[in-house]
Design a protein around this motif. Sequence first.
Motif: not given
Ligand code: G4P
Length: 524
Positions: A19, A21-23, A25, A50, A139-140, A254
């Motif tokens: 959870p 990691a960005g699934k 997104t 989650r 990711n990220k 990203s």
């Molecule tokens: P999940 O389904 O695996 O649980 O992950 P999800 O895509 O919800 O991503 C978890 C958090 O990580 C989210 O932030 C999302 O925006 C962020 N995120 C996803 N990809 C990237 C990336 O490439 N770079 C960065 N910096 N962040 C990333 P959050 O704050 O929990 O939610 P939100 O308010 O941004 O939606």
Amino acid sequence: MSLILETTRRRTFAIISHPDAGKTTVTEKLLLYGGAIQMAGAVKSRKTDRGATSDWMKMEQERGISVASSVMQFPYKDVMMNLLDTPGHEDFSEDTYRVLTAVDSALMVIDVAKGVEDRTIKLMEVCRLRDTPILTFINKLDREGKEPIELLDEVEDVLKIECAPMTWPIGMGKRFKGIYHLYNDTIRLFAQADGQRASEGELIQGLDNPRLDELIGGMADELRDEIELVRGASHEFDLETFLQGKQTPVFFGSAVNNFGLQELLDGFAMYAPPPKGRETEDRFVKADEDKMTGFVFKIQANMDPAHRDRVAFMRIVSGKYEAGKKLKHVRIGKDVKISKAITFLANKREQAEEAYPGDIIGLHNHGTIKIGDTFTEGEVLKFTGIPNFAPELFRRARLKDPMKMKALQKGLTQLSEEGATQLYRPISNNDLILGAVGVLQFEVVAQRLADEYNVACQFEPVNVATARWVIGDKAEISKFLDKVTDNVAYDAADQLVYIAPTRVNLQLTEERWPNLKFVATREH
Ligand code: G4P
């Protein structure tokens, strides 16, 4: 298009990750690339699956929409992707396990800062059971994280799979400049996402291109040195090894910035395997056989609250589905005409006109279809490998209004068809005992009974420690039933179950009845 062409262009996969990691997104952005949605943010299950129960309840309320995204089909270039969602919460691991039996490959998403996390390790173990080929997306990269080389070492050490970097990041965090594609010899420069559009940073051909020095200055030479090192120190991508599940091609990017995903999708289209056949009890069914076959790996009750329908998700293994097709429901030995199957185009449900191997279709279920059921054009076959686990937590359903007994029985039976809970009816009393793998399931069931069946019920402790399906020949079973009446029950599928008050009791019973088997995992 011909059956063979349609089959070979299918890619059926699921995303495995820890959870956060960005699934979600990644899913959104893939749909965006596939043109399946106009705007990211349409994956409604976002974050609701989650963490806390309340999140799950919210998902329940959005169920009509959220569950439709449990299968998403979208085209990308020449291929047709089928992305199967896996439940995020660990209480739903059984569901996840079964979803993974219906895919041909998996995409592992790893957070660059966190590296390999527990859920990923568990899911990877499941993939390994079937040698499912795995692609990796790190990711990220727009944030600071672990050094890419270290991260690949970690994946290799912890997950015991070779890594073959396909792209390589140029810096990270504030210094993130883009990615280099090791096989195309191209550099894509990082551009912060602009609203919902896929970002299109400049593409530079050739690591030696002076344009690179112009744009990233001193980092260009750093990159050249690093790439030389990476090429020397890492595995080269090998299709065969990947297809055997022993090597994973790794992409960096990203997701939130739509960056690096196109390279990943291209890799998917090019290397991920087309639909594979499946084993049955008697023979292996190949994907290119003409006759249609399929198996049910998931059941969802009340998908559309307005229609109270129950949908069985079937993976097509071979042949072509056409609306109105007659199929044999092997377990009950009946022919059924399937006229209104559902396909899952991105986030909307549509009636399926045709579907091919690798595709998932939804069958309306009126209680006759169970997880693990096989459908064919007449041949008696049974697909194997879709397990049912004996739950380890048990509660007795306590009804608030005794007049609602019938509704309670119906609700518990139908919800148990989904496979996350098991219903037991002891032969010696009128109890309704529910077994589950995770404690959250009881809350979910109570909530759904209230919402979907209008029954208020509580779950209270019951003296059951473990349950085992009882298997043996008829005579022995009837002897057993004569002697033992306590602790014997039937499950929702009318299979005999021994519900033991203690493990010691189970052991004694096993010793006393050596000709019976007491099994914890039963293939459907
Ligand atoms: P999940 O389904 O695996 O649980 O992950 P999800 O895509 O919800 O991503 C978890 C958090 O990580 C989210 O932030 C999302 O925006 C962020 N995120 C996803 N990809 C990237 C990336 O490439 N770079 C960065 N910096 N962040 C990333 P959050 O704050 O929990 O939610 P939100 O308010 O941004 O939606």
